[in-house]
Design a protein around this motif. Structure first.
Motif, PDB file in Angstrom:
ATOM      1  N   ILE A 264    -100.994 -61.544  13.762  1.00 10.19           N
ATOM      2  CA  ILE A 264    -100.678 -60.583  14.708  1.00 10.19           C
ATOM      3  C   ILE A 264     -99.146 -61.023  15.215  1.00 10.19           C
ATOM      4  O   ILE A 264     -98.204 -60.391  15.347  1.00 10.19           O
ATOM      5  CB  ILE A 264    -101.504 -60.356  15.838  1.00 10.19           C
ATOM      6  N   GLU A 265     -99.078 -62.291  15.533  1.00  9.82           N
ATOM      7  CA  GLU A 265     -97.746 -62.808  15.886  1.00  9.82           C
ATOM      8  C   GLU A 265     -96.754 -62.562  14.561  1.00  9.82           C
ATOM      9  O   GLU A 265     -95.473 -62.118  15.232  1.00  9.82           O
ATOM     10  CB  GLU A 265     -97.764 -64.178  16.335  1.00  9.82           C
ATOM     11  N   ARG A 266     -96.888 -62.691  13.465  1.00  6.02           N
ATOM     12  CA  ARG A 266     -96.071 -62.525  12.590  1.00  6.02           C
ATOM     13  C   ARG A 266     -95.796 -61.150  12.276  1.00  6.02           C
ATOM     14  O   ARG A 266     -94.557 -60.723  11.916  1.00  6.02           O
ATOM     15  CB  ARG A 266     -96.712 -63.208  11.219  1.00  6.02           C
ATOM     16  N   LEU A 267     -96.695 -60.253  12.482  1.00  4.54           N
ATOM     17  CA  LEU A 267     -96.267 -59.017  12.209  1.00  4.54           C
ATOM     18  C   LEU A 267     -95.416 -58.427  13.375  1.00  4.54           C
ATOM     19  O   LEU A 267     -94.456 -57.820  13.086  1.00  4.54           O
ATOM     20  CB  LEU A 267     -97.808 -58.050  12.248  1.00  4.54           C
ATOM     21  N   THR A 268     -95.644 -58.836  14.543  1.00  4.19           N
ATOM     22  CA  THR A 268     -95.015 -58.424  15.746  1.00  4.19           C
ATOM     23  C   THR A 268     -93.334 -58.905  15.488  1.00  4.19           C
ATOM     24  O   THR A 268     -92.489 -58.429  16.400  1.00  4.19           O
ATOM     25  CB  THR A 268     -95.546 -58.705  17.011  1.00  4.19           C
ATOM     26  N   GLN A 269     -93.195 -60.217  14.914  1.00  8.56           N
ATOM     27  CA  GLN A 269     -92.003 -60.651  14.749  1.00  8.56           C
ATOM     28  C   GLN A 269     -91.203 -59.769  13.636  1.00  8.56           C
ATOM     29  O   GLN A 269     -89.822 -59.460  13.811  1.00  8.56           O
ATOM     30  CB  GLN A 269     -92.036 -62.030  14.162  1.00  8.56           C
ATOM     31  N   TRP A 270     -91.925 -59.393  12.640  1.00  5.51           N
ATOM     32  CA  TRP A 270     -91.399 -58.263  11.660  1.00  5.51           C
ATOM     33  C   TRP A 270     -90.922 -57.107  12.311  1.00  5.51           C
ATOM     34  O   TRP A 270     -89.862 -56.559  12.071  1.00  5.51           O
ATOM     35  CB  TRP A 270     -92.149 -58.005  10.637  1.00  5.51           C
ATOM     36  N   LEU A 271     -91.783 -56.677  13.175  1.00  3.30           N
ATOM     37  CA  LEU A 271     -91.653 -55.166  13.530  1.00  3.30           C
ATOM     38  C   LEU A 271     -91.952 -55.318  14.964  1.00  3.30           C
ATOM     39  O   LEU A 271     -92.783 -55.010  15.558  1.00  3.30           O
ATOM     40  CB  LEU A 271     -92.828 -54.435  13.124  1.00  3.30           C
ATOM     41  N   PRO A 272     -90.695 -55.730  15.930  1.00  2.00           N
ATOM     42  CA  PRO A 272     -90.656 -55.706  17.256  1.00  2.00           C
ATOM     43  C   PRO A 272     -91.031 -54.527  17.922  1.00  2.00           C
ATOM     44  O   PRO A 272     -91.257 -54.366  19.152  1.00  2.00           O
ATOM     45  CB  PRO A 272     -89.294 -56.498  17.702  1.00  2.00           C
ATOM     46  N   ASP A 273     -90.532 -53.208  17.272  1.00  3.98           N
ATOM     47  CA  ASP A 273     -90.605 -51.987  17.977  1.00  3.98           C
ATOM     48  C   ASP A 273     -91.867 -51.017  17.539  1.00  3.98           C
ATOM     49  O   ASP A 273     -91.698 -49.867  17.660  1.00  3.98           O
ATOM     50  CB  ASP A 273     -89.286 -51.242  17.828  1.00  3.98           C
TER      51      ASP A 273
END
Length: 412
Positions: free
Chosen positions: A363-372
């Motif tokens: 989840i953390e890695r995904l939100t780094q890739w896609l912050p919006d």
């Protein structure tokens, strides 16, 4: 023949709460409330004609989970009472592995699993998760839209577990497909069980012929001396128990996070850890909702119900979470010791720290890739897969600013 007291006889004859209905996936609270109204132990049905006692109260659940004298994990007496085509057999039939064993056999199987998973260092597992996330986001990132179930959480687990078990990424669709059919327990359950079993048999045959740096090879070489058949069934268990619940934990947590913009902003800013959302899911929307399955060794009276042998006694982690005495708030955050999603007693999940690392890092890695990233549908409009055992989204559509894998600012 044992004569039941009148109240207990009426209980066993009452209409069971049918957890296999489509309505259960849409509104589990209604079904859990009906079970709870019967007392700490309710009368349910896992499939048409497959009754079960459903435990919905915490103290009763702990007694089942911890009392190895009164309750067994061995389903073979029950198997003799159900037809061969029962849709839940794929999830419940006996196999020589840690889940379905008691006593010394259980200790032997469980010890081997703990040992081989302990060899997976956290930094190594973290790197595998990051690689898998990067592979998937590079596929759907340029489109600016994705389904975080079909495009992310399920293929993510296929990539990670195939990597751990020594198979190429290309085998991920087979794993995903077979397990999905088996877990839902519908008309395709038998087909899914056969597909998954074939997948595991081919894997063990390959590793028996040529070892690698992977979990099956370590199981084959473990000092406990498991046979190839025993290794096959440990892998059958760990792949299934690792893939489905972990994928569902990722998507359930993401749906909670993305469904609350304020919550999401605190996560992306670092003010609140992803672990909080994961623990909330384990409390109140646990992915493996009704799979704590035991059997009374002898008939007994238990919390107001007469428990017959050879009838499943199901600890409902889903119902326990729904009826938790304390709701989680921002002032009173959950902790990993105050829910029962990992089980309790001798069969407590042996790899929960590995699971939590996979989920939080993904989840953390995904939100780094896609912050919006933001959801396309409101959370109350999302749909859920049928089946008595799990709490699993069918889809989680999202949108975001398109990302290309080679653009500046990619996560390191």
């Amino acid at each position: 023949m044992t004569t039941l007291p009148p109240a207990q006889e009426a209980f066993s004859r009452s209409a069971p709460v049918r957890l296999w209905e489509e309505g259960f996936a849409r509104d589990p609270d209604r079904y859990y409330a009906a079970l709870r109204a019967q007392g700490p132990v309710g009368w349910g049905e896992l499939a048409p004609g497959v009754p079960a006692y459903i435990v919905t109260e915490r103290q009763a659940a702990l007694e089942v989970l911890r009392d190895t004298e009164a309750f067994s994990h061995d389903p073979r007496p029950w198997e003799d009472t159900v037809p061969d085509d029962s849709p839940v057999l794929g999830m419940m039939r006996w196999r020589p592995n840690a889940l379905f064993a008691d006593g010394a056999d259980h200790v032997r199987y469980r010890t081997t699993l703990i040992d081989v998973f302990d060899d997976v260092e956290p930094h190594d597992l973290r790197a595998r998760v990051h690689r898998a996330v990067n592979v998937l986001v590079s596929r759907f990132g340029p489109a600016g839209r994705a389904d975080l179930v079909a495009d992310f959480s399920r293929p993510l687990m296929a990539l990670i577990f195939n990597n751990l078990f020594g198979l190429p990424d290309s085998q991920g669709d087979r794993l995903n497909r077979g397990l999905g059919k088996m877990m839902e327990g519908g008309d395709q359950a038998g087909e899914g069980e056969a597909e998954f079993a074939q997948y595991v048999l081919e894997l063990i045959a390959a590793k028996a012929e040529r070892r690698g740096d992977d979990l099956p090879s370590r199981l084959l070489d473990h000092p406990a001396g498991l046979t190839a058949e025993e290794v096959t069934w440990q892998v059958f268990l760990t792949l299934g128990a690792g893939f489905e619940p972990t994928a569902n934990l990722v998507s359930n947590a993401l749906s909670r996070i993305l469904g609350n913009p304020l919550y999401y902003s605190t996560l992306t800013s670092g003010a609140r850890p992803v672990m909080d959302a994961v623990l909330e899911v384990l409390h109140h929307e646990t992915p493996l909702a009704n799979y704590g399955i035991y059997y009374a060794v002898e008939p007994l009276e238990f919390h107001g119900a007469w428990i017959r042998a050879a009838v499943p006694v199901v600890v409902s982690y889903g119902a326990l979470g729904r009826f938790a005495e304390r709701e989680v708030t921002s002032e009173r955050r959950p902790n990993d010791a105050s829910h029962l999603s990992w089980g309790a007693g001798p069969h407590t999940c042996p790899v929960r720290q590995h699971t939590l690392l996979i989920v939080t890092e993904a989840i953390e890695r995904l939100t780094q890739w896609l912050p919006d990233v933001e959801p396309v549908l409101a959370r109350e409009r999302l749909s859920w897969r049928p089946g008595p055992f799990h709490r699993s989204l069918t889809a989680l559509p999202v949108r975001f600013s398109p990302r290309s894998p080679d653009q500046p600012g990619d996560p390191a």
